[in-house]
Design a protein around this motif. Structure first.
Motif, PDB file in Angstrom:
ATOM      1  N   THR A  61       0.832  -1.194   0.000  1.00 36.57           N
ATOM      2  CA  THR A  61       0.000   0.000   0.000  1.00 36.57           C
ATOM      3  C   THR A  61       0.876   1.256   0.000  1.00 36.57           C
ATOM      4  OG1 THR A  61      -1.717  -1.157   1.239  1.00 36.57           O
ATOM      5  CG2 THR A  61      -1.837   1.228   1.199  1.00 36.57           C
ATOM      6  N   HIS A  62       0.562   2.187  -0.877  1.00 33.98           N
ATOM      7  CA  HIS A  62       1.258   3.466  -0.935  1.00 33.98           C
ATOM      8  C   HIS A  62       0.393   4.502  -0.217  1.00 33.98           C
ATOM      9  CE1 HIS A  62       4.166   1.942  -3.888  1.00 33.98           C
ATOM     10  NE2 HIS A  62       3.127   1.253  -4.377  1.00 33.98           N
ATOM     11  N   TYR A  63       0.998   5.269   0.650  1.00 36.90           N
ATOM     12  CA  TYR A  63       0.250   6.181   1.514  1.00 36.90           C
ATOM     13  C   TYR A  63       0.327   7.614   1.008  1.00 36.90           C
ATOM     14  CZ  TYR A  63       0.434   2.124   4.523  1.00 36.90           C
ATOM     15  OH  TYR A  63       0.316   0.854   5.010  1.00 36.90           O
ATOM     16  N   ILE A  64      -0.822   8.279   1.092  1.00 36.97           N
ATOM     17  CA  ILE A  64      -0.920   9.691   0.702  1.00 36.97           C
ATOM     18  C   ILE A  64      -1.206  10.488   1.966  1.00 36.97           C
ATOM     19  CG2 ILE A  64      -2.155  11.360  -0.733  1.00 36.97           C
ATOM     20  CD1 ILE A  64      -3.010   8.966  -2.491  1.00 36.97           C
ATOM     21  N   GLN A  65      -0.319  11.423   2.271  1.00 35.17           N
ATOM     22  CA  GLN A  65      -0.435  12.156   3.528  1.00 35.17           C
ATOM     23  C   GLN A  65      -1.453  13.293   3.436  1.00 35.17           C
ATOM     24  OE1 GLN A  65       3.739  13.199   4.262  1.00 35.17           O
ATOM     25  NE2 GLN A  65       3.571  11.977   6.112  1.00 35.17           N
ATOM     26  N   PHE A  66      -2.223  13.443   4.516  1.00 36.15           N
ATOM     27  CA  PHE A  66      -3.131  14.579   4.677  1.00 36.15           C
ATOM     28  C   PHE A  66      -2.718  15.325   5.942  1.00 36.15           C
ATOM     29  CE2 PHE A  66      -5.434  11.993   1.767  1.00 36.15           C
ATOM     30  CZ  PHE A  66      -6.238  12.854   1.041  1.00 36.15           C
ATOM     31  N   ASP A  67      -2.490  16.611   5.813  1.00 34.89           N
ATOM     32  CA  ASP A  67      -1.878  17.362   6.907  1.00 34.89           C
ATOM     33  C   ASP A  67      -2.815  17.664   8.069  1.00 34.89           C
ATOM     34  OD1 ASP A  67       0.502  17.347   5.615  1.00 34.89           O
ATOM     35  OD2 ASP A  67       0.205  19.278   4.634  1.00 34.89           O
ATOM     36  N   TYR A  68      -4.102  17.953   7.794  1.00 34.58           N
ATOM     37  CA  TYR A  68      -4.952  18.431   8.879  1.00 34.58           C
ATOM     38  C   TYR A  68      -6.262  17.651   9.038  1.00 34.58           C
ATOM     39  CZ  TYR A  68      -1.740  22.343   8.807  1.00 34.58           C
ATOM     40  OH  TYR A  68      -0.610  23.100   8.858  1.00 34.58           O
ATOM     41  N   LEU A  69      -7.046  17.600   7.960  1.00 35.11           N
ATOM     42  CA  LEU A  69      -8.408  17.083   8.090  1.00 35.11           C
ATOM     43  C   LEU A  69      -8.457  15.644   8.588  1.00 35.11           C
ATOM     44  CD1 LEU A  69     -11.443  17.455   7.679  1.00 35.11           C
ATOM     45  CD2 LEU A  69     -11.146  16.731   5.309  1.00 35.11           C
ATOM     46  N   LEU A  70      -7.768  14.749   7.894  1.00 37.07           N
ATOM     47  CA  LEU A  70      -7.842  13.335   8.260  1.00 37.07           C
ATOM     48  C   LEU A  70      -7.306  13.043   9.665  1.00 37.07           C
ATOM     49  CD1 LEU A  70      -8.808  10.627   7.302  1.00 37.07           C
ATOM     50  CD2 LEU A  70      -6.589  10.246   6.229  1.00 37.07           C
ATOM     51  N   PRO A  71      -6.163  13.645  10.074  1.00 39.39           N
ATOM     52  CA  PRO A  71      -5.699  13.392  11.453  1.00 39.39           C
ATOM     53  C   PRO A  71      -6.714  13.806  12.510  1.00 39.39           C
ATOM     54  CG  PRO A  71      -3.948  14.356  10.161  1.00 39.39           C
ATOM     55  CD  PRO A  71      -5.176  14.419   9.308  1.00 39.39           C
ATOM     56  N   ILE A  72      -7.418  14.913  12.285  1.00 38.75           N
ATOM     57  CA  ILE A  72      -8.431  15.367  13.241  1.00 38.75           C
ATOM     58  C   ILE A  72      -9.554  14.333  13.336  1.00 38.75           C
ATOM     59  CG2 ILE A  72     -10.209  17.119  13.668  1.00 38.75           C
ATOM     60  CD1 ILE A  72      -8.309  19.150  12.377  1.00 38.75           C
ATOM     61  N   ILE A  73      -9.975  13.827  12.171  1.00 40.62           N
ATOM     62  CA  ILE A  73     -11.054  12.833  12.141  1.00 40.62           C
ATOM     63  C   ILE A  73     -10.620  11.555  12.854  1.00 40.62           C
ATOM     64  CG2 ILE A  73     -12.447  11.353  10.632  1.00 40.62           C
ATOM     65  CD1 ILE A  73     -12.370  13.620   8.567  1.00 40.62           C
ATOM     66  N   VAL A  74      -9.413  11.080  12.526  1.00 37.79           N
ATOM     67  CA  VAL A  74      -8.924   9.839  13.122  1.00 37.79           C
ATOM     68  C   VAL A  74      -8.748   9.980  14.631  1.00 37.79           C
ATOM     69  CG1 VAL A  74      -6.981   8.235  13.201  1.00 37.79           C
ATOM     70  CG2 VAL A  74      -7.831   9.054  10.997  1.00 37.79           C
ATOM     71  N   ARG A  75      -8.182  11.105  15.077  1.00 37.03           N
ATOM     72  CA  ARG A  75      -7.977  11.321  16.508  1.00 37.03           C
ATOM     73  C   ARG A  75      -9.308  11.389  17.244  1.00 37.03           C
ATOM     74  NH1 ARG A  75      -4.440  16.450  17.239  1.00 37.03           N
ATOM     75  NH2 ARG A  75      -4.819  15.953  19.424  1.00 37.03           N
ATOM     76  N   PHE A  76     -10.299  12.005  16.603  1.00 36.68           N
ATOM     77  CA  PHE A  76     -11.615  12.090  17.225  1.00 36.68           C
ATOM     78  C   PHE A  76     -12.220  10.699  17.399  1.00 36.68           C
ATOM     79  CE2 PHE A  76     -16.243  12.131  16.534  1.00 36.68           C
ATOM     80  CZ  PHE A  76     -16.636  12.837  17.666  1.00 36.68           C
ATOM     81  N   PHE A  77     -12.175   9.877  16.341  1.00 39.18           N
ATOM     82  CA  PHE A  77     -12.779   8.544  16.418  1.00 39.18           C
ATOM     83  C   PHE A  77     -11.990   7.596  17.303  1.00 39.18           C
ATOM     84  CE2 PHE A  77     -15.101   9.832  12.539  1.00 39.18           C
ATOM     85  CZ  PHE A  77     -16.375   9.446  12.923  1.00 39.18           C
ATOM     86  N   ASN A  78     -10.709   7.886  17.521  1.00 42.80           N
ATOM     87  CA  ASN A  78      -9.898   7.041  18.397  1.00 42.80           C
ATOM     88  C   ASN A  78      -9.972   7.454  19.863  1.00 42.80           C
ATOM     89  OD1 ASN A  78      -8.897   5.121  16.617  1.00 42.80           O
ATOM     90  ND2 ASN A  78      -7.198   6.414  15.962  1.00 42.80           N
ATOM     91  N   THR A  79     -10.791   8.466  20.159  1.00 43.85           N
ATOM     92  CA  THR A  79     -10.942   8.918  21.547  1.00 43.85           C
ATOM     93  C   THR A  79     -11.533   7.796  22.403  1.00 43.85           C
ATOM     94  OG1 THR A  79     -11.317  11.183  20.810  1.00 43.85           O
ATOM     95  CG2 THR A  79     -11.994  10.641  23.057  1.00 43.85           C
ATOM     96  N   LEU A  80     -10.862   7.486  23.504  1.00 43.30           N
ATOM     97  CA  LEU A  80     -11.313   6.417  24.393  1.00 43.30           C
ATOM     98  C   LEU A  80     -12.524   6.861  25.204  1.00 43.30           C
ATOM     99  CD1 LEU A  80     -10.678   3.557  25.521  1.00 43.30           C
ATOM    100  CD2 LEU A  80      -9.309   4.697  27.290  1.00 43.30           C
ATOM    101  N   LEU A  81     -13.544   6.025  25.222  1.00 40.11           N
ATOM    102  CA  LEU A  81     -14.762   6.330  25.980  1.00 40.11           C
ATOM    103  C   LEU A  81     -14.748   5.617  27.336  1.00 40.11           C
ATOM    104  CD1 LEU A  81     -17.460   6.136  23.160  1.00 40.11           C
ATOM    105  CD2 LEU A  81     -16.483   8.187  24.201  1.00 40.11           C
ATOM    106  N   PHE A  82     -14.513   4.312  27.321  1.00 41.74           N
ATOM    107  CA  PHE A  82     -14.486   3.565  28.585  1.00 41.74           C
ATOM    108  C   PHE A  82     -13.817   2.216  28.366  1.00 41.74           C
ATOM    109  CE2 PHE A  82     -18.540   2.848  26.490  1.00 41.74           C
ATOM    110  CZ  PHE A  82     -18.619   1.474  26.444  1.00 41.74           C
ATOM    111  N   ASN A  83     -13.421   1.605  29.473  1.00 41.68           N
ATOM    112  CA  ASN A  83     -12.813   0.273  29.479  1.00 41.68           C
ATOM    113  C   ASN A  83     -13.711  -0.695  30.235  1.00 41.68           C
ATOM    114  OD1 ASN A  83     -10.389   0.625  28.040  1.00 41.68           O
ATOM    115  ND2 ASN A  83      -9.461   1.623  29.806  1.00 41.68           N
ATOM    116  N   ILE A  84     -13.744  -1.923  29.778  1.00 41.36           N
ATOM    117  CA  ILE A  84     -14.425  -2.999  30.508  1.00 41.36           C
ATOM    118  C   ILE A  84     -13.350  -3.974  30.981  1.00 41.36           C
ATOM    119  CG2 ILE A  84     -16.069  -4.902  30.375  1.00 41.36           C
ATOM    120  CD1 ILE A  84     -17.605  -3.364  28.294  1.00 41.36           C
ATOM    121  N   GLU A  85     -13.177  -4.041  32.282  1.00 37.83           N
ATOM    122  CA  GLU A  85     -12.144  -4.900  32.860  1.00 37.83           C
ATOM    123  C   GLU A  85     -12.693  -6.309  33.080  1.00 37.83           C
ATOM    124  OE1 GLU A  85      -9.093  -4.103  33.276  1.00 37.83           O
ATOM    125  OE2 GLU A  85      -9.240  -1.943  32.851  1.00 37.83           O
TER     126      GLU A  85
END
Length: 377
Positions: A61-85
């Motif tokens: 896979t060849h990667y195409i970098q996005f400077d702002y929009l995509l990182p914001i989206i990914v960081r938002f969706f990767n936000t941790l909500l809770f853990n189940i132990e």
């Protein structure tokens, strides 16, 4: 070799959105008679395949970098909500997990509702007796010799139907309103519905409805749904008017207008589903029938080859998030040979952590000298 992750899902949605946009643009060329409507169905099949296989091809896979929009989206969706132990391990839930769960549940609810609609209509058809109208039976016999179809057709008339439509996958049924049609009108209507069966429009319509139920959240879905219905109707119209002169074309259009007026005049408290005429679809059918067909083989071939090439390329190119994170938010994991490796892309390097692309490097850093470097051919 293959993997499904948040980036591959995003990539699949981006690719399918591009192909949906292509379909919407190609619809205009089909209506103007420039290309065959079969190209539309071909690209629709590519959309289905791309959504069914949101894959990343590991090490290719060849990667195409996005400077702002995509990182914001990914960081938002990767936000941790809770853990189940649990005793043995813990389960983490992010916004991405919750979003996927909500989309899945709503999609299943819509698919279940669609399935129940088809099931109820199927049960309704079992209670309707075939029409014994001599005009209808005579025209079916004529069409059988002209269109050369071999499947059995059941024609029913009911006062709960406000417009003609076809239904059935293995038992073909044509449903007509309780209205006195002329032989000419019956010929036009029955020809159109029989061509729906012969062209397998009922199966494409089912796939289109399932796709609309699953992608209910996608902003292009309503346009794609309407466009697909339009092309299926135009596909049948094309077969019918192939040998028509202008006089017969005018009569065929008049029949369409009469059916629209009849439907609008009916105010049924209970109506059979799938029998409603869309205004935009009707207008586009008029444009297609009245337009002069001037199809370009070169344009058609270009559309097929370019979309097919882009379909395969979409598996080998993926948007990669890249941005400068404030030092206060930086959480550097411990990179070991057990959880990390490096893929060399030309003169660049991508550090993978837990099988996810983590860092993009212009030059090799000594901090990662202990990790295994894999060449991307």
């Amino acid at each position: 070799m293959f993997e499904i992750n948040i980036f591959s899902v995003i990539n699949s949605l981006i690719a399918s959105s591009f192909f949906i946009t292509c379909c919407l643009l190609l619809e205009k060329l089909i209506i103007k008679g420039k290309i065959s409507n079969k190209i539309f169905f071909f690209i629709f099949s590519l959309i289905i395949l791309r959504l069914l296989f949101p894959l990343e091809i590991i090490n290719n896979t060849h990667y195409i970098q996005f400077d702002y929009l995509l990182p914001i989206i990914v960081r938002f969706f990767n936000t941790l909500l809770f853990n189940i132990e649990l005793k043995a391990y813990s389960i983490s839930f992010t916004i991405f997990d919750l979003t996927i769960l909500c989309i899945f549940l709503i999609s299943m609810q819509k698919c279940f509702k669609l399935g129940m609609t088809y099931y109820k209509l199927h049960k309704c058809m079992e209670y309707f007796l075939p029409s014994q109208d001599e005009k209808i039976l005579h025209i079916i016999d004529i069409l059988r010799s002209q269109i050369h179809f071999k499947f059995k057709i059941k024609v029913v008339k009911c006062n709960l139907i406000d417009a003609p439509f076809e239904f059935g996958f293995f038992e073909q049924t044509i449903c007509l309103p309780s209205k006195n049609y002329t032989e000419e009108e019956l010929y036009f209507i029955l020809s159109h519905e029989i061509y729906h069966f012969k062209n397998m429009s009922n199966w494409f319509k089912l796939l289109n409805n399932i796709l609309a139920s699953i992608l209910w959240w996608h902003p292009l879905t309503p346009f794609m749904n309407t466009s697909m219905i339009t092309i299926m109707e135009i596909n049948c119209d094309e077969h019918i008017i192939k040998k028509f002169d202008n006089r017969l074309k005018a009569k065929y259009l008049s029949c369409l207008i009469n059916e629209t007026k009849y439907q609008q005049s009916q105010k049924l408290d209970v109506a059979i589903p799938f029998s409603h005429i869309n205004g935009r679809t009707l207008a586009n059918r008029f444009k297609f029938i009245t337009s002069k067909s001037d199809r370009s083989m070169i344009l058609s071939l270009f559309c097929v080859l370019s979309t097919l090439s882009l379909f395969f390329l979409s598996f080998f190119f993926m948007p990669l998030p890249y941005c400068e994170v404030p030092s206060s938010e930086v959480q550097v994991p411990e990179f070991t040979i057990d959880n990390s490796y490096i893929i060399k892309e030309g003169s660049h390097f991508i550090v993978y952590y837990n099988n996810e692309p983590y860092i993009y490097l212009e030059t090799m850093n000594e901090s990662f000298s202990n990790l295994k470097i894999l060449e991307n051919p």
